[in-house]
Enzyme design. Structure first.
Site, PDB file in Angstrom:
ATOM      1  CG  ASN A 178      40.318  39.045  46.209  1.00  0.00           C
ATOM      2  OD1 ASN A 178      39.438  39.508  45.499  1.00  0.00           O
ATOM      3  ND2 ASN A 178      41.472  38.614  45.711  1.00  0.00           N
ATOM      4  NE  ARG A 231      21.095  39.775  35.231  1.00  0.00           N
ATOM      5  CZ  ARG A 231      19.858  39.861  35.718  1.00  0.00           C
ATOM      6  NH1 ARG A 231      19.306  41.048  35.919  1.00  0.00           N
ATOM      7  NH2 ARG A 231      19.178  38.772  36.013  1.00  0.00           N
ATOM      8  NE  ARG A 286      38.474  36.580  34.056  1.00  0.00           N
ATOM      9  CZ  ARG A 286      38.890  35.319  33.923  1.00  0.00           C
ATOM     10  NH1 ARG A 286      38.579  34.421  34.837  1.00  0.00           N
ATOM     11  NH2 ARG A 286      39.633  34.974  32.884  1.00  0.00           N
ATOM     12  CD  GLU A 299      45.422  38.843  44.427  1.00  0.00           C
ATOM     13  OE1 GLU A 299      45.585  38.211  45.481  1.00  0.00           O
ATOM     14  OE2 GLU A 299      44.522  38.559  43.593  1.00  0.00           O
ATOM     15  CB  THR A 325      39.657  31.289  40.207  1.00  0.00           C
ATOM     16  OG1 THR A 325      40.275  32.088  41.225  1.00  0.00           O
ATOM     17  CG2 THR A 325      39.854  29.809  40.521  1.00  0.00           C
ATOM     18  CB  THR A 326      44.748  32.577  40.411  1.00  0.00           C
ATOM     19  OG1 THR A 326      44.415  33.935  40.097  1.00  0.00           O
ATOM     20  CG2 THR A 326      46.236  32.372  40.278  1.00  0.00           C
ATOM     21  CD  GLU A 365      48.451  35.748  48.574  1.00  0.00           C
ATOM     22  OE1 GLU A 365      47.294  35.319  48.774  1.00  0.00           O
ATOM     23  OE2 GLU A 365      48.692  36.855  48.051  1.00  0.00           O
ATOM     24  CG  HIS A 394      43.473  30.073  45.315  1.00  0.00           C
ATOM     25  ND1 HIS A 394      43.090  31.025  44.392  1.00  0.00           N
ATOM     26  CD2 HIS A 394      42.984  28.908  44.862  1.00  0.00           C
ATOM     27  CE1 HIS A 394      42.428  30.447  43.409  1.00  0.00           C
ATOM     28  NE2 HIS A 394      42.334  29.154  43.684  1.00  0.00           N
ATOM     29  N   GLY A 395      41.199  29.842  48.146  1.00  0.00           N
ATOM     30  CA  GLY A 395      40.298  28.759  48.532  1.00  0.00           C
ATOM     31  C   GLY A 395      40.021  28.653  50.019  1.00  0.00           C
ATOM     32  CG  HIS A 433      34.335  32.295  46.063  1.00  0.00           C
ATOM     33  ND1 HIS A 433      33.738  31.196  46.655  1.00  0.00           N
ATOM     34  CD2 HIS A 433      33.608  32.568  44.948  1.00  0.00           C
ATOM     35  CE1 HIS A 433      32.711  30.822  45.926  1.00  0.00           C
ATOM     36  NE2 HIS A 433      32.608  31.624  44.887  1.00  0.00           N
TER      37      HIS A 433
END
Length: 241
Positions: A8, A19, A50, A71, A101-102, A152, A192-193, A215
């Site tokens: 991702n 910036r 975003r 997504e 985040t989601t 998922e 996720h995570g 991430h």
């Protein structure tokens, strides 16, 4: 079964948008991810833009050599974008502007009819369609009623669990949901995570064939470089511990 890593790239775009400059380019990051062994590029085009921008999706559709997983929220404006850019897979996710985040999976059980109005035309158009859900058996069954190809499983509670007992309980929920999804004929992904120290138990779930991770890879890339960060994650998933 080989487990595909979907990298991702959202948070590469997060750095850029902090910036409002042209760098770092998530499209370049996707190229490096594929060179390092990623089997899929995942991006979330949020309605508030975003991080990922329409330009990113357009260029990724032109350059992605593996699979492109978009997504997106289950809304008609996003469906229109999917028709325009034609990703290989569409993962419908919940979306709230105020969230960082989601925060969880789609509540498919309470909105099956409305989701079917989105999923069926997408499937008829030839897209592979997935729903991002919590590892809950009712949500798995509701997803099957939406006639989707894949689910998922949201791994956030597993990743946030404190203590071995709590972590084991959350892992068991994921295992049960994955088994149920596969038994109903759906492909199963998870994400996720996930990071370098908790990914292997998820990669060992027999029914899971795809992990979407962003991430932690981007964070590690700040220190060791993007290709190495992806390669290390690929190796962890392949070895499975």
């Amino acid at each position: 079964m080989a487990v595909r890593l979907g990298v991702n790239i959202d948070h590469v775009a997060t750095l850029r948008q902090a910036r409002k400059v042209a760098y770092p380019d998530p499209v370049a990051a996707a190229v490096l991810a594929e060179l390092a062994g990623a089997g899929q590029i995942t991006l979330h085009l949020r309605e508030d833009r975003r991080h990922i921008q329409d330009r990113d999706l357009r260029l990724l559709r032109e350059t992605c050599q593996t699979l492109l997983n978009l997504e997106m929220a289950a809304t008609q404006p996003m469906v229109k974008i999917a028709y325009e850019f034609k990703p290989d897979m569409i993962t419908l996710v919940p979306e709230r502007r105020e969230e960082v985040t989601t925060e969880g999976g789609l509540d498919v059980s309470s909105q099956t009819d409305s989701l079917r109005k989105i999923t069926r035309p997408l499937k008829d158009a030839g897209f592979v369609v997935s729903l991002f859900i919590d590892p809950d058996l009712d949500q798995v069954r509701a997803s099957h009623r939406c006639d989707v190809d894949r689910i998922e499983l949201h791994t956030g509670r597993y990743c946030d669990a404190r203590g071995e007992q709590n972590r084991s309980q959350e892992l068991a929920r994921l295992v049960d949901a994955a088994k149920a999804g596969a038994k109903l004929g759906m492909g199963v992904a998870a994400g996720h995570g996930l990071h370098y120290f908790n990914v292997q138990p998820i990669a060992r779930i027999a029914e899971v064939d795809e992990l979407n991770i962003g991430h932690s890879i981007v964070a590690r890339a700040v220190l060791v470089g993007f290709e190495r960060a992806v390669r290390e994650m690929v190796e962890l998933i392949r070895s499975r511990g």
